[in-house]
Write a protein that holds these residues in place. Structure first.
Motif, PDB file in Angstrom:
ATOM      1  N   PRO A 104       0.802  -1.232   0.000  1.00 26.26           N
ATOM      2  CA  PRO A 104       0.000   0.000   0.000  1.00 26.26           C
ATOM      3  C   PRO A 104       0.831   1.276   0.000  1.00 26.26           C
ATOM      4  O   PRO A 104       0.471   2.239  -0.689  1.00 26.26           O
ATOM      5  N   ILE A 105       1.936   1.302   0.745  1.00 25.37           N
ATOM      6  CA  ILE A 105       2.748   2.513   0.796  1.00 25.37           C
ATOM      7  C   ILE A 105       3.420   2.766  -0.549  1.00 25.37           C
ATOM      8  O   ILE A 105       3.396   3.893  -1.069  1.00 25.37           O
ATOM      9  N   SER A 106       4.009   1.745  -1.148  1.00 25.08           N
ATOM     10  CA  SER A 106       4.688   1.946  -2.429  1.00 25.08           C
ATOM     11  C   SER A 106       3.700   2.306  -3.534  1.00 25.08           C
ATOM     12  O   SER A 106       4.024   3.096  -4.425  1.00 25.08           O
ATOM     13  N   ARG A 107       2.484   1.758  -3.479  1.00 23.41           N
ATOM     14  CA  ARG A 107       1.473   2.165  -4.467  1.00 23.41           C
ATOM     15  C   ARG A 107       1.169   3.657  -4.329  1.00 23.41           C
ATOM     16  O   ARG A 107       1.069   4.382  -5.324  1.00 23.41           O
ATOM     17  N   GLY A 108       1.005   4.095  -3.083  1.00 21.84           N
ATOM     18  CA  GLY A 108       0.721   5.506  -2.863  1.00 21.84           C
ATOM     19  C   GLY A 108       1.869   6.397  -3.297  1.00 21.84           C
ATOM     20  O   GLY A 108       1.653   7.465  -3.893  1.00 21.84           O
ATOM     21  N   LEU A 109       3.102   5.984  -3.033  1.00 22.19           N
ATOM     22  CA  LEU A 109       4.265   6.782  -3.427  1.00 22.19           C
ATOM     23  C   LEU A 109       4.409   6.834  -4.947  1.00 22.19           C
ATOM     24  O   LEU A 109       4.773   7.882  -5.506  1.00 22.19           O
ATOM     25  N   LEU A 110       4.133   5.723  -5.617  1.00 20.17           N
ATOM     26  CA  LEU A 110       4.148   5.733  -7.083  1.00 20.17           C
ATOM     27  C   LEU A 110       3.088   6.687  -7.622  1.00 20.17           C
ATOM     28  O   LEU A 110       3.324   7.412  -8.595  1.00 20.17           O
ATOM     29  N   TYR A 111       1.926   6.671  -6.974  1.00 19.45           N
ATOM     30  CA  TYR A 111       0.846   7.564  -7.415  1.00 19.45           C
ATOM     31  C   TYR A 111       1.237   9.027  -7.226  1.00 19.45           C
ATOM     32  O   TYR A 111       0.990   9.868  -8.096  1.00 19.45           O
ATOM     33  N   LEU A 112       1.874   9.350  -6.084  1.00 15.91           N
ATOM     34  CA  LEU A 112       2.347  10.718  -5.863  1.00 15.91           C
ATOM     35  C   LEU A 112       3.381  11.107  -6.916  1.00 15.91           C
ATOM     36  O   LEU A 112       3.345  12.219  -7.453  1.00 15.91           O
ATOM     37  N   ALA A 113       4.318  10.206  -7.215  1.00 16.83           N
ATOM     38  CA  ALA A 113       5.353  10.504  -8.210  1.00 16.83           C
ATOM     39  C   ALA A 113       4.736  10.746  -9.575  1.00 16.83           C
ATOM     40  O   ALA A 113       5.171  11.641 -10.313  1.00 16.83           O
ATOM     41  N   ASP A 114       3.729   9.971  -9.925  1.00 15.80           N
ATOM     42  CA  ASP A 114       3.078  10.127 -11.234  1.00 15.80           C
ATOM     43  C   ASP A 114       2.322  11.441 -11.330  1.00 15.80           C
ATOM     44  O   ASP A 114       2.083  11.953 -12.427  1.00 15.80           O
ATOM     45  N   ASN A 115       1.933  12.006 -10.179  1.00 16.82           N
ATOM     46  CA  ASN A 115       1.180  13.266 -10.140  1.00 16.82           C
ATOM     47  C   ASN A 115       2.006  14.423  -9.588  1.00 16.82           C
ATOM     48  O   ASN A 115       1.459  15.407  -9.091  1.00 16.82           O
ATOM     49  N   ALA A 116       3.328  14.315  -9.697  1.00 13.59           N
ATOM     50  CA  ALA A 116       4.221  15.295  -9.075  1.00 13.59           C
ATOM     51  C   ALA A 116       4.029  16.710  -9.602  1.00 13.59           C
ATOM     52  O   ALA A 116       4.273  17.687  -8.883  1.00 13.59           O
ATOM     53  N   GLN A 117       3.604  16.856 -10.838  1.00 11.45           N
ATOM     54  CA  GLN A 117       3.429  18.189 -11.433  1.00 11.45           C
ATOM     55  C   GLN A 117       1.999  18.708 -11.311  1.00 11.45           C
ATOM     56  O   GLN A 117       1.682  19.781 -11.817  1.00 11.45           O
ATOM     57  N   SER A 149       5.472  13.190   8.331  1.00  7.91           N
ATOM     58  CA  SER A 149       6.190  14.463   8.243  1.00  7.91           C
ATOM     59  C   SER A 149       7.418  14.351   7.357  1.00  7.91           C
ATOM     60  O   SER A 149       7.699  15.236   6.544  1.00  7.91           O
ATOM     61  N   ALA A 150       8.155  13.264   7.525  1.00 12.69           N
ATOM     62  CA  ALA A 150       9.421  13.131   6.812  1.00 12.69           C
ATOM     63  C   ALA A 150       9.249  12.730   5.352  1.00 12.69           C
ATOM     64  O   ALA A 150       9.976  13.213   4.479  1.00 12.69           O
ATOM     65  N   GLU A 151       8.261  11.866   5.071  1.00 18.00           N
ATOM     66  CA  GLU A 151       8.174  11.272   3.741  1.00 18.00           C
ATOM     67  C   GLU A 151       7.033  11.807   2.875  1.00 18.00           C
ATOM     68  O   GLU A 151       7.153  11.799   1.649  1.00 18.00           O
ATOM     69  N   ILE A 152       5.947  12.252   3.488  1.00 12.05           N
ATOM     70  CA  ILE A 152       4.772  12.633   2.698  1.00 12.05           C
ATOM     71  C   ILE A 152       4.605  14.145   2.571  1.00 12.05           C
ATOM     72  O   ILE A 152       4.392  14.659   1.472  1.00 12.05           O
ATOM     73  N   LEU A 153       4.713  14.869   3.673  1.00 11.24           N
ATOM     74  CA  LEU A 153       4.506  16.322   3.610  1.00 11.24           C
ATOM     75  C   LEU A 153       5.386  16.994   2.550  1.00 11.24           C
ATOM     76  O   LEU A 153       4.882  17.816   1.769  1.00 11.24           O
ATOM     77  N   PRO A 154       6.694  16.700   2.472  1.00  6.03           N
ATOM     78  CA  PRO A 154       7.503  17.351   1.434  1.00  6.03           C
ATOM     79  C   PRO A 154       7.008  17.045   0.020  1.00  6.03           C
ATOM     80  O   PRO A 154       7.098  17.905  -0.872  1.00  6.03           O
ATOM     81  N   ARG A 155       6.500  15.845  -0.198  1.00  3.72           N
ATOM     82  CA  ARG A 155       5.971  15.489  -1.520  1.00  3.72           C
ATOM     83  C   ARG A 155       4.692  16.260  -1.838  1.00  3.72           C
ATOM     84  O   ARG A 155       4.286  16.347  -3.004  1.00  3.72           O
ATOM     85  N   LEU A 156       4.047  16.797  -0.802  1.00  7.84           N
ATOM     86  CA  LEU A 156       2.817  17.577  -0.995  1.00  7.84           C
ATOM     87  C   LEU A 156       3.093  19.072  -1.000  1.00  7.84           C
ATOM     88  O   LEU A 156       2.163  19.883  -1.028  1.00  7.84           O
TER      89      LEU A 156
END
Length: 320
Positions: A83-96, A121-128
């Motif tokens: 679940p975490i890696s799926r979410g991170l891939l989804y964030l990366a695909d929507n980075a722009q 805080s460390a892994e998700i907030l910066p990506r947002l």
């Protein structure tokens, strides 16, 4: 997790698009539709094979658009995703992708099922696009614990992110009393926070509950006047402010009446700049040429003799 170099064609209707990790899933916009018509699919989506068939990892809008066109989807395969890696891939695909506060909250809600606040805080907030430890970061964490109905209002843009400071202090019945003011109106950050703060502080000042404070300020009836949303918010804000600061509001009303009488028929404007802390006033005029300058000077000479000045200066004094 492994991203395969293999790209396969999949019929869109056979691809499961209901994964929780697709937390920003939306219909394709006209620009994507036109791009697919003009050039076809230039970037593969990500998909994985599960015991229930093929499941989408990223690319919801592309799949929806290709499904409308009846075109197979080009997909790159993902293996061993959790679940975490799926979410991170989804964030990366929507980075722009441009994000609003509601979208950030959706992402935080998804990852909060598998991450503690430190990892978020460390892994998700910066990506947002949110700095850990900032006011917005703290507000997002507060919103994670808010009732779902109010999270819906945030996602719809009806209540500002920063309002969590006040809302989190309220009991459910107090939230219920406030909710009608956020069902149809979209409050800006400053207006929303001020309105909630004035009602909250006014209720404590008058030693009553939120529902009673709203009634005392005569706010519920303003929702039924048929005014535009902008005018409704302006009237609600003014009344909430008057409820919280009755003495200051009365002084401002008297000042406005006197200043208008004083400057009537002249080019001058008389204003109050320091909430009656010093008894001083500000006067200003806008001029564009020598003729207007001459008139302004003449007007100034006239109004300088007015007996209303002392009444203006006296506002807010203990002996007024």
């Amino acid at each position: 997790m492994l991203l395969s170099n293999e790209i396969i064609a999949i019929q869109p209707k056979t691809l499961n698009r209901k994964g929780k990790h697709l937390f920003w899933a939306a219909a394709p916009d006209k620009f994507l539709l036109q791009s697919l018509r003009d050039f076809g699919q230039t970037m593969p989506v990500l998909a994985e094979e599960t015991d229930k068939g093929m499941s989408l990892v990223t690319g919801h809008a592309r799949v929806a658009a290709l499904s409308e066109q009846g075109t197979p989807v080009l997909a790159r395969m993902v293996r061993g995703a959790d679940p975490i890696s799926r979410g991170l891939l989804y964030l990366a695909d929507n980075a722009q992708r441009p994000l609003d506060d509601g979208m950030r909250l959706d992402a935080m809600l998804y990852f909060s099922e598998w991450m503690d606040s430190k990892r978020l805080s460390a892994e998700i907030l910066p990506r947002l696009g949110v700095r850990p430890g900032s006011k917005d970061a703290k507000a997002l964490f507060t919103w994670l614990g808010m009732p779902e109905a109010w999270r819906v209002h945030l996602k719809a843009g009806r209540v500002p992110l920063a309002s969590s400071t006040i809302l989190a202090r309220l009991k459910q019945d107090e939230l219920d009393a406030l909710e009608p003011f956020f069902l149809q109106l979209s409050w800006s950050r400053s207006n929303g926070v001020n309105f909630l703060t004035w009602i909250y502080e006014g209720a404590r000042m008058h030693d009553c509950g939120i529902a009673q404070a709203l009634e005392q300020a005569e706010l519920p009836g303003m929702l039924t006047l048929g005014l535009s949303p902008k005018d409704t918010i302006a009237r609600l804000s003014a009344s909430a402010r008057a409820y919280r600061f009755p003495d200051l509001t009365e002084l401002q009303s008297r000042f406005t009446t006197l200043s208008r009488e004083l400057s009537a028929g002249t080019v001058w404007r008389v204003g109050q700049a320091d909430n009656f802390e010093t008894g001083g006033v500000e006067i200003s005029a806008r001029i564009k040429n020598d003729g207007q300058l001459a008139k302004a000077l003449s007007d100034l000479g006239i109004i300088s003799e007015s007996p209303l000045w002392e009444r203006l200066f006296a506002l807010g004094r203990s002996d007024d």
